[in-house]
Write a protein that holds these residues in place. Sequence first.
Motif, PDB file in Angstrom:
ATOM      1  N   ARG A   1       0.842  -1.190   0.000  1.00  0.00           N
ATOM      2  CA  ARG A   1       0.000   0.000   0.000  1.00  0.00           C
ATOM      3  C   ARG A   1       0.886   1.252   0.000  1.00  0.00           C
ATOM      4  O   ARG A   1       2.055   1.205   0.378  1.00  0.00           O
ATOM      5  CB  ARG A   1      -0.921   0.036   1.210  1.00  0.00           C
ATOM      6  CG  ARG A   1      -0.207   0.224   2.543  1.00  0.00           C
ATOM      7  CD  ARG A   1      -1.167   0.255   3.717  1.00  0.00           C
ATOM      8  NE  ARG A   1      -0.488   0.559   4.971  1.00  0.00           N
ATOM      9  CZ  ARG A   1       0.132  -0.322   5.729  1.00  0.00           C
ATOM     10  NH1 ARG A   1       0.179  -1.589   5.356  1.00  0.00           N
ATOM     11  NH2 ARG A   1       0.717   0.036   6.850  1.00  0.00           N
ATOM     12  N   GLY A   2       0.278   2.357  -0.427  1.00  0.00           N
ATOM     13  CA  GLY A   2       0.989   3.635  -0.429  1.00  0.00           C
ATOM     14  C   GLY A   2       0.475   4.537  -1.531  1.00  0.00           C
ATOM     15  O   GLY A   2      -0.165   4.073  -2.490  1.00  0.00           O
ATOM     16  N   SER A   3       0.749   5.819  -1.401  1.00  0.00           N
ATOM     17  CA  SER A   3       0.362   6.809  -2.408  1.00  0.00           C
ATOM     18  C   SER A   3       1.559   7.687  -2.729  1.00  0.00           C
ATOM     19  O   SER A   3       2.240   8.185  -1.824  1.00  0.00           O
ATOM     20  CB  SER A   3      -0.787   7.703  -1.902  1.00  0.00           C
ATOM     21  OG  SER A   3      -1.946   6.953  -1.649  1.00  0.00           O
ATOM     22  N   VAL A   4       1.804   7.874  -4.016  1.00  0.00           N
ATOM     23  CA  VAL A   4       2.831   8.798  -4.498  1.00  0.00           C
ATOM     24  C   VAL A   4       2.110   9.798  -5.392  1.00  0.00           C
ATOM     25  O   VAL A   4       1.634   9.448  -6.476  1.00  0.00           O
ATOM     26  CB  VAL A   4       3.938   8.063  -5.278  1.00  0.00           C
ATOM     27  CG1 VAL A   4       4.950   9.076  -5.826  1.00  0.00           C
ATOM     28  CG2 VAL A   4       4.634   7.038  -4.377  1.00  0.00           C
ATOM     29  N   LEU A   5       2.023  11.036  -4.927  1.00  0.00           N
ATOM     30  CA  LEU A   5       1.217  12.053  -5.595  1.00  0.00           C
ATOM     31  C   LEU A   5       2.116  13.200  -6.030  1.00  0.00           C
ATOM     32  O   LEU A   5       2.727  13.868  -5.192  1.00  0.00           O
ATOM     33  CB  LEU A   5       0.120  12.559  -4.654  1.00  0.00           C
ATOM     34  CG  LEU A   5      -0.729  11.467  -3.983  1.00  0.00           C
ATOM     35  CD1 LEU A   5      -1.697  12.087  -2.979  1.00  0.00           C
ATOM     36  CD2 LEU A   5      -1.469  10.634  -5.014  1.00  0.00           C
ATOM     37  N   PHE A   6       2.203  13.419  -7.345  1.00  0.00           N
ATOM     38  CA  PHE A   6       3.060  14.460  -7.891  1.00  0.00           C
ATOM     39  C   PHE A   6       2.243  15.716  -8.191  1.00  0.00           C
ATOM     40  O   PHE A   6       1.210  15.644  -8.874  1.00  0.00           O
ATOM     41  CB  PHE A   6       3.731  13.993  -9.184  1.00  0.00           C
ATOM     42  CG  PHE A   6       4.714  12.868  -8.989  1.00  0.00           C
ATOM     43  CD1 PHE A   6       5.922  13.095  -8.360  1.00  0.00           C
ATOM     44  CD2 PHE A   6       4.432  11.586  -9.444  1.00  0.00           C
ATOM     45  CE1 PHE A   6       6.841  12.069  -8.188  1.00  0.00           C
ATOM     46  CE2 PHE A   6       5.331  10.553  -9.276  1.00  0.00           C
ATOM     47  CZ  PHE A   6       6.545  10.789  -8.639  1.00  0.00           C
ATOM     48  N   SER A   7       2.702  16.851  -7.712  1.00  0.00           N
ATOM     49  CA  SER A   7       2.116  18.136  -8.055  1.00  0.00           C
ATOM     50  C   SER A   7       2.826  18.668  -9.291  1.00  0.00           C
ATOM     51  O   SER A   7       4.051  18.807  -9.305  1.00  0.00           O
ATOM     52  CB  SER A   7       2.278  19.111  -6.875  1.00  0.00           C
ATOM     53  OG  SER A   7       1.860  20.403  -7.225  1.00  0.00           O
ATOM     54  N   ASN A   8       2.059  18.967 -10.341  1.00  0.00           N
ATOM     55  CA  ASN A   8       2.662  19.355 -11.609  1.00  0.00           C
ATOM     56  C   ASN A   8       1.960  20.593 -12.158  1.00  0.00           C
ATOM     57  O   ASN A   8       1.041  21.124 -11.525  1.00  0.00           O
ATOM     58  CB  ASN A   8       2.585  18.190 -12.605  1.00  0.00           C
ATOM     59  CG  ASN A   8       3.791  18.096 -13.504  1.00  0.00           C
ATOM     60  OD1 ASN A   8       4.423  19.110 -13.813  1.00  0.00           O
ATOM     61  ND2 ASN A   8       4.111  16.892 -13.945  1.00  0.00           N
ATOM     62  N   ASN A   9       2.387  21.064 -13.308  1.00  0.00           N
ATOM     63  CA  ASN A   9       1.754  22.249 -13.896  1.00  0.00           C
ATOM     64  C   ASN A   9       1.465  22.011 -15.380  1.00  0.00           C
ATOM     65  O   ASN A   9       1.882  20.998 -15.948  1.00  0.00           O
ATOM     66  CB  ASN A   9       2.612  23.500 -13.668  1.00  0.00           C
ATOM     67  CG  ASN A   9       3.973  23.421 -14.324  1.00  0.00           C
ATOM     68  OD1 ASN A   9       4.158  22.747 -15.339  1.00  0.00           O
ATOM     69  ND2 ASN A   9       4.942  24.111 -13.757  1.00  0.00           N
ATOM     70  N   PRO A  10       0.737  22.926 -16.037  1.00  0.00           N
ATOM     71  CA  PRO A  10       0.317  22.695 -17.421  1.00  0.00           C
ATOM     72  C   PRO A  10       1.468  22.558 -18.417  1.00  0.00           C
ATOM     73  O   PRO A  10       1.272  22.006 -19.498  1.00  0.00           O
ATOM     74  CB  PRO A  10      -0.543  23.914 -17.749  1.00  0.00           C
ATOM     75  CG  PRO A  10      -1.017  24.416 -16.434  1.00  0.00           C
ATOM     76  CD  PRO A  10       0.094  24.147 -15.484  1.00  0.00           C
TER      77      PRO A  10
END
Length: 280
Positions: A173-182
Amino acid sequence: MSAKNPNGRPVAVVIGATSKWQADGANTRLVRGGAAVDDGDVPVSARWGAGGAIAQKFAREGCFVVMTTRSRANAEPLTQAIAEQGGEGMIVELDLASPASITAAFAEIRRDAGDPEVLVYNAGYLEGRQLPKEQELLEFFPPEMFETAIDVACRGPFLVAKEVLPAMRQNGRGSVLFSNNPQSLRGRKRGTGQSLYYPRVMLRTLAQVLTEEYTAHGVHVANVIIDGVIDAPGIRGVYGAVPVMDPAKIADAFWWLHTQDPCCWTHEIQLTPAPQPPTV
C-alpha cells in the motif's frame, strides 16, 4: 514506535511544504523589491500555498506529517500551525540538488517517523523569472538554471521515489502524488522563464511509468496538474483579477486521491479555477 511518532500514525511526507509566495518567500521578495508582506489577513490554510495546505489537511486526517525544506526556518510556523490544530509532524531539511541530502533526509524520516505511506511531491523552482523581460528566451538562460530545473522536475523525484517505493511495495500500500503544472502537457509562453519548465514533462512521464510498475503492488501513483494561480500571501495584489485557487481545496483533492478505492484509482487530474461570476 518511531522516536517522534510514538502514536504510530501513518506517515505522510510533503516535499516542498512551504511556498515561495509565503509572506517572506523568494517570489514575494522578488516582486516586492526584497520586502516581505503581512499575512495576518490570510487564512492559515493559505499562508504556505498548496504544500502547506496539504500538510495541514493530512495532519488533520490523522497522519504524522513530515515537511521537507532546504531551511528548517521556512517550515517552523507551519509546524506550529499544525500543532495548534491538534496535528503532529516534524521538519526535515532536504536539498533536491544533492543526492546525499536526499539519502540522509529519508534515513532520518525512517528512523524518527517510520516508513512513509504517502509521498506528496510539491517542489517547484524559480529559475528564469528573475531575468529581465528582454532575456526571457531560452538562448539567454545560463546552464545552471537548467540544472536546477532537472534537479527539481526530473532527478529529484526519481531519487525521492526510490526512497519510498521499496517499503510501499513490501507493505502492499501507499500513495505517491506528484504536483505538476500545465507545462507538463504543452509548451506555452506565460511569463519569463517558461521554456525552463519543459522538464515537467519528465515528471509526468515518471508518474506514468510508476503507475505501470507499482499499481500491481498496491501503490497509487497520480499526477496532479494545477492549472492556475494558487492563493498565498505574496500572490495577493500581484495577478489582479485573475481567479485564484484555494490551497485548502487543492489539499482536499490530494486527500481524495490518497483515499480512493483501489478498484478505480485516478492516475491524472487537472485542477482549474472557474472564472468568477460577473457582479451585477
